[in-house]
Design a protein around this motif. Structure first.
Motif, PDB file in Angstrom:
ATOM      1  N   THR A 194      -7.707  -6.747   0.387  1.00  0.00           N
ATOM      2  CA  THR A 194      -9.029  -6.758   1.024  1.00  0.00           C
ATOM      3  C   THR A 194      -9.746  -8.052   0.674  1.00  0.00           C
ATOM      4  OG1 THR A 194     -11.103  -5.508   1.271  1.00  0.00           O
ATOM      5  CG2 THR A 194     -10.114  -5.594  -0.926  1.00  0.00           C
ATOM      6  N   GLN A 195     -10.941  -8.210   1.199  1.00  0.00           N
ATOM      7  CA  GLN A 195     -11.739  -9.394   0.918  1.00  0.00           C
ATOM      8  C   GLN A 195     -13.151  -8.977   0.545  1.00  0.00           C
ATOM      9  OE1 GLN A 195     -11.718 -12.327   4.016  1.00  0.00           O
ATOM     10  NE2 GLN A 195      -9.661 -13.059   3.515  1.00  0.00           N
ATOM     11  N   ARG A 196     -13.750  -9.804  -0.297  1.00  0.00           N
ATOM     12  CA  ARG A 196     -15.145  -9.614  -0.670  1.00  0.00           C
ATOM     13  C   ARG A 196     -15.762 -10.978  -0.882  1.00  0.00           C
ATOM     14  NH1 ARG A 196     -16.725  -6.643  -6.198  1.00  0.00           N
ATOM     15  NH2 ARG A 196     -16.193  -8.729  -6.974  1.00  0.00           N
ATOM     16  N   GLY A 197     -16.781 -11.259  -0.077  1.00  0.00           N
ATOM     17  CA  GLY A 197     -17.415 -12.563  -0.180  1.00  0.00           C
ATOM     18  C   GLY A 197     -16.502 -13.693   0.240  1.00  0.00           C
ATOM     19  N   GLY A 198     -15.570 -13.416   1.139  1.00  0.00           N
ATOM     20  CA  GLY A 198     -14.654 -14.448   1.604  1.00  0.00           C
ATOM     21  C   GLY A 198     -13.494 -14.698   0.675  1.00  0.00           C
ATOM     22  N   LYS A 199     -13.388 -13.957  -0.411  1.00  0.00           N
ATOM     23  CA  LYS A 199     -12.294 -14.138  -1.358  1.00  0.00           C
ATOM     24  C   LYS A 199     -11.337 -12.951  -1.271  1.00  0.00           C
ATOM     25  CE  LYS A 199     -14.889 -16.917  -4.701  1.00  0.00           C
ATOM     26  NZ  LYS A 199     -15.293 -17.059  -6.123  1.00  0.00           N
ATOM     27  N   PRO A 200     -10.018 -13.206  -1.409  1.00  0.00           N
ATOM     28  CA  PRO A 200      -9.031 -12.122  -1.298  1.00  0.00           C
ATOM     29  C   PRO A 200      -8.896 -11.346  -2.615  1.00  0.00           C
ATOM     30  CG  PRO A 200      -7.906 -14.210  -1.614  1.00  0.00           C
ATOM     31  CD  PRO A 200      -9.377 -14.538  -1.556  1.00  0.00           C
ATOM     32  N   TYR A 201      -8.682 -10.034  -2.465  1.00  0.00           N
ATOM     33  CA  TYR A 201      -8.498  -9.156  -3.630  1.00  0.00           C
ATOM     34  C   TYR A 201      -7.391  -8.161  -3.335  1.00  0.00           C
ATOM     35  CZ  TYR A 201     -12.868 -10.846  -5.655  1.00  0.00           C
ATOM     36  OH  TYR A 201     -13.846 -11.633  -6.204  1.00  0.00           O
ATOM     37  N   LEU A 202      -6.791  -7.661  -4.440  1.00  0.00           N
ATOM     38  CA  LEU A 202      -5.818  -6.588  -4.361  1.00  0.00           C
ATOM     39  C   LEU A 202      -6.438  -5.339  -4.986  1.00  0.00           C
ATOM     40  CD1 LEU A 202      -2.901  -5.497  -3.888  1.00  0.00           C
ATOM     41  CD2 LEU A 202      -2.384  -6.272  -6.223  1.00  0.00           C
ATOM     42  N   VAL A 203      -6.468  -4.264  -4.228  1.00  0.00           N
ATOM     43  CA  VAL A 203      -7.025  -2.995  -4.715  1.00  0.00           C
ATOM     44  C   VAL A 203      -5.899  -1.973  -4.735  1.00  0.00           C
ATOM     45  CG1 VAL A 203      -8.751  -1.200  -4.374  1.00  0.00           C
ATOM     46  CG2 VAL A 203      -9.253  -3.549  -3.698  1.00  0.00           C
ATOM     47  N   GLY A 204      -5.708  -1.318  -5.870  1.00  0.00           N
ATOM     48  CA  GLY A 204      -4.682  -0.283  -5.978  1.00  0.00           C
ATOM     49  C   GLY A 204      -5.264   0.958  -6.641  1.00  0.00           C
ATOM     50  N   GLY A 205      -4.651   2.078  -6.398  1.00  0.00           N
ATOM     51  CA  GLY A 205      -5.149   3.300  -7.000  1.00  0.00           C
ATOM     52  C   GLY A 205      -4.093   4.385  -7.066  1.00  0.00           C
ATOM     53  N   THR A 206      -4.244   5.285  -8.045  1.00  0.00           N
ATOM     54  CA  THR A 206      -3.353   6.439  -8.183  1.00  0.00           C
ATOM     55  C   THR A 206      -4.086   7.532  -8.957  1.00  0.00           C
ATOM     56  OG1 THR A 206      -1.145   7.153  -8.855  1.00  0.00           O
ATOM     57  CG2 THR A 206      -2.300   5.662 -10.348  1.00  0.00           C
ATOM     58  N   ARG A 207      -3.454   8.679  -9.011  1.00  0.00           N
ATOM     59  CA  ARG A 207      -4.089   9.836  -9.660  1.00  0.00           C
ATOM     60  C   ARG A 207      -3.103  10.478 -10.627  1.00  0.00           C
ATOM     61  NH1 ARG A 207      -7.520  14.499  -6.481  1.00  0.00           N
ATOM     62  NH2 ARG A 207      -8.125  15.703  -8.342  1.00  0.00           N
ATOM     63  N   ILE A 208      -3.628  10.855 -11.776  1.00  0.00           N
ATOM     64  CA  ILE A 208      -2.793  11.502 -12.788  1.00  0.00           C
ATOM     65  C   ILE A 208      -2.465  12.916 -12.313  1.00  0.00           C
ATOM     66  CG2 ILE A 208      -2.632  12.282 -15.173  1.00  0.00           C
ATOM     67  CD1 ILE A 208      -2.567   9.290 -14.861  1.00  0.00           C
ATOM     68  N   ILE A 209      -1.183  13.224 -12.370  1.00  0.00           N
ATOM     69  CA  ILE A 209      -0.739  14.563 -11.952  1.00  0.00           C
ATOM     70  C   ILE A 209      -1.131  15.588 -13.028  1.00  0.00           C
ATOM     71  CG2 ILE A 209       1.282  15.954 -11.346  1.00  0.00           C
ATOM     72  CD1 ILE A 209       2.674  13.381 -10.530  1.00  0.00           C
ATOM     73  N   GLY A 210      -1.612  16.705 -12.575  1.00  0.00           N
ATOM     74  CA  GLY A 210      -1.985  17.791 -13.502  1.00  0.00           C
ATOM     75  C   GLY A 210      -3.446  17.805 -13.857  1.00  0.00           C
ATOM     76  N   GLY A 211      -4.279  17.097 -13.141  1.00  0.00           N
ATOM     77  CA  GLY A 211      -5.711  17.182 -13.349  1.00  0.00           C
ATOM     78  C   GLY A 211      -6.299  16.052 -14.131  1.00  0.00           C
ATOM     79  N   GLY A 212      -5.576  14.977 -14.384  1.00  0.00           N
ATOM     80  CA  GLY A 212      -6.110  13.834 -15.100  1.00  0.00           C
ATOM     81  C   GLY A 212      -7.019  12.997 -14.199  1.00  0.00           C
TER      82      GLY A 212
END
Length: 507
Positions: free
Chosen positions: A148-166
């Motif tokens: 993605t981009q913010r303010g004309g600069k490129p960024y990498l955004v990643g995400g995940t979720r802990i299995i079991g309610g974390g």
């Protein structure tokens, strides 16, 4: 001083076309190679960066976030996020937990740099969506990423979720350094493309010079050959196509030189034959002329049965005499031995003398002011006038009007008759040798050489004669144009040959 590479090139020149084609091919190849190289390097750089960051983020989620209590406090989430961000991969971390249902808590490693608002909604939905565990899907939650981009600069955004309610974790890494590296690569490839283009132009210039130098020599040789320098030959070296072309040119030039020499020899022989024949005919013609003059004087006392035959003999003898004189003059022009004998003449007096000598005063109207002086050959001017006026009287209608005027440094004499005019199909041929307007009159009184000789005499002065019909349809108009001073023309003419005999005085 040596000219530049492209100095003097025209848009239509073969050299420029070769250079342009080479440059376009090199540019296409360089741009294609640079584009592929840039794309491959871009994917490699970004893939390496994002794989390293995402793999580290996955390990940190497994080692640190997975060890947090199910209902962690905000400080716990913040400390864990700071520890994960401090692992050395250069990304910010955001951890989301739930104290109670519908009451999320957020722990961020750097709240000023990375907040939940920086995570695209589509990425949040993908991270929070639970998938069915099957043989092909071992886990309900996976790691997702997005650029993605913010303010004309490129960024990498990643995400995940802990299995079991974390907690749910998101990472945010700047790709600005990678973009700078890719920009440097793009500049390098652009410079390389420019250098390749310049190099291709230099190579094209060298190739064009190698190819076109023989072509240029061939063109110069062809030009000299066209100018009549039939001994022109090309130096032949090598066995390539250009060398074969040079050999072909030399063979053609040699064959042409031989044929021209043969034709010139035959033409000279023909000219000499006509000249010799004309000279040989003059002796018997002189005797015949003397006899016909005696017969003509005694014509009134001859037997009426014999008189027509005598008249025919007198007429044909004169016609033959004129033809022989005309042929002799034609051979002089063809041989290039005709010359000018210049004198200062009053044009009005010259025209009057021509008309008076042939007893045309009653049939010709003269419009000429005395005092118009010109430096011409008076004998040749007399021949021109005699032929033009005699032709007008013979084929046109009386009265024939002759007008004299000057235009700048040019003498203009116009001869106009009042006859039926000249047929349009005849106009282009009136000055051709032996041409007669009517094929049904092959034995007309004229020889067909009068106007041709008049034109030759005009040309030797540096002038010209034009023929046209009157705009009002009343007769034909012949216009003679001569320079008022033919001294320059006379100096450039080759001299030689005799000037015996007189030109014909009519067709």
């Amino acid at each position: 001083m040596r000219k530049g590479i492209f100095a003097g090139l025209r848009l239509t020149s073969l050299r420029l076309r070769l250079v342009v084609v080479f440059a376009l091919v090199a540019l296409t190849a360089a741009v294609s190679a640079s584009g592929i190289a840039y794309w491959l390097n871009r994917e490699a750089v970004l893939t390496r960066t994002q794989d390293g960051a995402l793999n580290d983020f996955r390990r940190q989620m497994q080692n640190r976030a997975a060890g947090l209590p199910l209902k962690s406090e905000q400080d716990d989430l913040r400390v864990a996020a700071e520890q994960m961000a401090g692992s050395g991969s250069g990304y910010s971390v955001l951890l989301l937990g739930e104290r109670d249902a519908g009451k999320p808590i957020i722990g961020a490693s750097d709240p000023d740099r990375f907040t939940l608002a920086d995570v695209p909604a589509s990425l949040q939905d993908a991270v929070n969506t639970e998938r069915k565990v099957t043989e092909n899907n071992a886990y309900p939650y996976h790691l997702f990423w997005q650029r993605t981009q913010r303010g004309g600069k490129p960024y990498l955004v990643g995400g995940t979720r802990i299995i079991g309610g974390g907690p749910t974790g998101y990472m945010f890494k700047s790709l600005d350094a990678e973009r700078a590296d890719l920009n440097s690569l793009a500049w390098s490839l652009g410079i390389a493309t420019g250098l390749a283009l310049v190099g291709s132009a230099l190579l094209a210039q060298a190739a064009a010079t190698t190819v076109l130098r023989p072509v240029h020599r061939l063109g110069e040789a062809a030009r000299r050959l066209g100018e009549g320098k039939l001994d022109t030959r090309l130096r032949v070296s090598g066995t390539d196509e250009l060398a074969e072309l040079s050999r072909t040119f030399n063979n053609t030039a040699e064959s042409l030189q031989k044929k021209v020499a043969d034709m010139s020899a035959r033409e000279e022989s023909s000219r000499r034959f006509v000249a010799d024949m004309s000279h040989e005919l003059r002796t018997p013609l002189t005797a015949l002329t003397a006899v016909t003059e005696v017969l003509e004087d005694e014509q009134d006392s001859l037997d009426p049965m014999i008189a027509p035959a005598v008249a025919l003999v007198v007429s044909e003898t004169r016609r033959l005499n004129d033809l022989v004189e005309n042929l002799m003059e034609v051979t002089r022009f063809d041989a290039g031995t005709a010359r000018l004998v210049l004198d200062d003449v009053d044009v009005a007096d010259q025209v009057t003398a021509c008309i008076d000598a042939r007893a045309w005063l009653d049939a010709v109207d003269l419009d000429a002011e005395r005092g118009i002086m010109a430096r011409l050959d008076p004998r040749r001017l007399d021949v021109i006038l005699a032929n033009l006026i005699g032709n007008a009287l013979k084929h046109g209608g009386s009265p024939v009007r002759v007008s004299v005027r000057t235009e700048d440094e040019e003498l203009v004499i116009e001869v106009r008759d009042h006859g039926p005019g000249i047929p349009e199909e005849v106009l282009p041929h009136v000055f051709d040798r032996f041409y007669k307007a009517s094929a049904s009159r092959p034995r007309s009184e004229g020889s067909g050489l009068g106007l041709s000789i008049a034109m030759e005499n005009a040309h030797i002065h540096g002038g010209d004669i034009s023929a046209a019909n009157s705009p009002d349809g009343d007769g034909a108009i012949f216009v003679l144009r001569l320079p008022r001073d033919a001294s320059g023309i006379a100096d450039s003419l080759r001299t030689g040959g005799d000037r015996d005999g007189q030109e014909g005085q009519g067709q």
